[in-house]
Design a protein around this motif. Structure first.
Motif, PDB file in Angstrom:
ATOM      1  N   UNK A  72      -1.628  -9.361   2.992  1.00 46.67           N
ATOM      2  CA  UNK A  72      -2.701 -10.191   3.539  1.00 46.67           C
ATOM      3  C   UNK A  72      -3.516  -9.461   4.589  1.00 46.67           C
ATOM      4  N   UNK A  73      -3.165  -8.211   4.904  1.00 45.66           N
ATOM      5  CA  UNK A  73      -3.834  -7.464   5.966  1.00 45.66           C
ATOM      6  C   UNK A  73      -4.914  -6.563   5.388  1.00 45.66           C
ATOM      7  N   UNK A  74      -6.040  -6.490   6.120  1.00 43.47           N
ATOM      8  CA  UNK A  74      -7.097  -5.577   5.727  1.00 43.47           C
ATOM      9  C   UNK A  74      -6.659  -4.137   5.994  1.00 43.47           C
ATOM     10  N   UNK A  75      -7.222  -3.205   5.229  1.00 41.56           N
ATOM     11  CA  UNK A  75      -6.923  -1.797   5.409  1.00 41.56           C
ATOM     12  C   UNK A  75      -8.212  -1.038   5.719  1.00 41.56           C
ATOM     13  N   UNK A  76      -8.065   0.256   5.967  1.00 42.35           N
ATOM     14  CA  UNK A  76      -9.239   1.091   6.227  1.00 42.35           C
ATOM     15  C   UNK A  76     -10.016   1.382   4.946  1.00 42.35           C
ATOM     16  N   UNK A  77      -9.408   1.034   3.802  1.00 44.42           N
ATOM     17  CA  UNK A  77     -10.094   1.224   2.518  1.00 44.42           C
ATOM     18  C   UNK A  77     -10.992   0.012   2.281  1.00 44.42           C
ATOM     19  N   UNK A  78     -12.123   0.028   2.973  1.00 44.29           N
ATOM     20  CA  UNK A  78     -12.962  -1.173   3.077  1.00 44.29           C
ATOM     21  C   UNK A  78     -13.917  -1.336   1.904  1.00 44.29           C
TER      22      UNK A  78
ATOM     23  N   UNK B 288       0.812  -1.214   0.000  1.00 46.80           N
ATOM     24  CA  UNK B 288       0.000   0.000   0.000  1.00 46.80           C
ATOM     25  C   UNK B 288       0.844   1.262   0.000  1.00 46.80           C
ATOM     26  N   UNK B 289       2.142   1.171   0.297  1.00 45.54           N
ATOM     27  CA  UNK B 289       2.983   2.362   0.313  1.00 45.54           C
ATOM     28  C   UNK B 289       3.309   2.849  -1.093  1.00 45.54           C
ATOM     29  N   UNK B 290       2.839   2.135  -2.130  1.00 45.38           N
ATOM     30  CA  UNK B 290       3.036   2.612  -3.500  1.00 45.38           C
ATOM     31  C   UNK B 290       1.935   3.565  -3.926  1.00 45.38           C
ATOM     32  N   UNK B 291       0.801   3.551  -3.219  1.00 44.60           N
ATOM     33  CA  UNK B 291      -0.313   4.431  -3.556  1.00 44.60           C
ATOM     34  C   UNK B 291      -0.007   5.870  -3.155  1.00 44.60           C
ATOM     35  N   UNK B 292      -0.557   6.826  -3.917  1.00 47.70           N
ATOM     36  CA  UNK B 292      -0.445   8.250  -3.606  1.00 47.70           C
ATOM     37  C   UNK B 292      -1.851   8.847  -3.595  1.00 47.70           C
TER      38      UNK B 292
END
Length: 410
Positions: free
Chosen positions: A30-36, A1-5
């Motif tokens: 494999x981890x869920x994010x807040x972008x649900x 996710x650190x590739x997103x801007x």
């Protein structure tokens, strides 16, 4: 996710929307994010995700950051080599299991983070891949379109003066956003292009029909020369060439445009049908089912197709015009076209002779022996039964016909 801007969610210059899908959740590895729950958009340059509730929450990922991707269904990963175009096995897999597994995912493997990366939701991540979880399906088409974009690499064709980057505060005045108006403008351009293509297609069709008429005139000229036996051409070559001309179909089919509508149209159509069907009906033993006549006629007429109603009305005119054919309707409702010279007694005698030689036959067996359709074979056998020359045995095996021994034995 650190590739997103962070992104504004608007399309940039020279960027085109390819596909979008609602109900997509983002995973950091494999981890869920807040972008649900949001909408994922695929453009010619980027992969964007926009939140359903917070419309100003949008993140983007350049397609150039993607190394490869694979589909994961029910916890089973299936890697896809994006450099190849053979997706048949994978398409079968997806179409089979996507209904059973509504949470199918697409795993996207990414390149390392660049040093000059703009701000995004994650500063760092222990994973080198993300997952797109499709809660409302649509992953099959999205997977296919993503494969096409990565194969074509259309983002590389953009000019240097218009780089594909996500808008930031420092670039807000440099990059012009397209937005809804730009999308509508592109749709309008596509519509105009479609109309232009349709117009050109019909122009080509008109030219083709013009050439077809020239070919018909040429075939008539050659046919007349053959008929008059002009030139050095043998009898076998004459017969062969006539068969070629016959396979070309009807030169000038009767149409409503040329002969009007109503009775006059059906009268002219009846004459042309008799001229065309004379030889095929004779080869069928003097009788042909109306369904076969319909197929044979429309095949010969090319683009000037005939409706079933017009065919029936034209066939009803045979007797009024004293033509050598008749439309006959059997007791079962089966409609056939038969020659006027066709002898019903000879047809019955032939059926009785065949059944007597074989001992018994079914409709299918008689059709193979005589070389006609099963429908006509059954009608012939029923007709012979009606006059008392045959008997039937209707069992679970099939409907069989036997000679009537009461007529032949004392």
């Amino acid at each position: 996710m650190d590739r997103f801007v962070w992104a504004s969610g608007l399309l940039e210059i020279n960027e085109t929307l390819v596909i979008q899908q609602r109900g997509v959740r983002l995973y950091d590895g494999d981890d869920k994010t807040k972008f649900d729950l949001g909408t994922v958009l695929l453009s010619t340059h980027r992969l964007l995700w926009r939140d359903h509730k917070k419309h100003d929450c949008c993140i983007a990922l350049p397609l150039s950051q993607i190394i490869f991707f694979e589909e994961q269904a029910a916890g089973i990963g299936k890697r896809s080599d994006c450099s190849q175009n053979n997706f048949e096995t994978l398409d079968f897999y997806k179409s089979t299991f996507s209904v059973l597994l509504p949470s199918a995912k697409i795993v996207v493997h990414l390149q390392p983070v660049t040093l000059n990366k703009e701000p995004g939701p994650y500063q760092s991540s222990k994973y080198s891949y993300i997952k797109l979880s499709f809660k409302e399906h649509g992953q099959i088409e999205f997977y296919r379109r993503l494969s096409e974009e990565l194969s074509q690499k259309r983002w590389e064709r953009i000019s240097v003066s218009q780089p594909m980057q996500s808008p930031s505060r420092s670039q807000a005045g440099k990059v012009k956003a397209v937005g809804i108006v730009g999308i509508e403008r592109k749709l309008e351009e596509k519509r105009k292009e479609t109309d232009k293509n349709i117009s050109e297609a019909f122009e080509d069709l008109s030219q083709l029909m013009k050439k077809a008429k020239e070919m018909v005139d040429l075939s008539k000229l050659i046919a007349n020369k053959i008929k008059d036996k002009q030139g050095d051409i043998s009898e076998d070559e004459t017969i062969r060439f006539k068969s070629y001309l016959l396979s070309m179909g009807i030169a000038n089919p009767v149409t409503r445009e040329t002969h009007g509508s109503g009775t006059h149209y059906h009268l002219q159509l009846a004459k042309q049908l008799v001229e065309m069907l004379q030889v095929p009906v004779e080869e069928q033993g003097g009788m042909m089912a109306l369904t076969e006549v319909y197929c044979l006629t429309n095949r010969a007429r090319g683009m000037e197709l005939l409706s079933p109603e017009d065919l029936v009305n034209a066939c009803k005119m045979f007797e009024a015009l004293n033509l050598p054919m008749r439309l006959r309707i059997f007791d079962s409702g089966v409609m056939v076209v038969q020659l006027q010279s066709h002898s019903e007694d000879e047809m019955i005698a032939s059926a009785v002779e065949t059944v007597s030689e074989k001992g018994f036959v079914s409709s299918e067996e008689y059709a193979k022996l005589v070389g006609i359709s099963v429908l006509l074979a059954k009608e012939r056998l029923l007709l012979a039964e009606k006059v008392g020359h045959l008997c039937r045995d209707d069992s679970v095996e099939s409907l069989r016909f036997y000679p009537n021994l009461f007529l032949t034995q004392d």
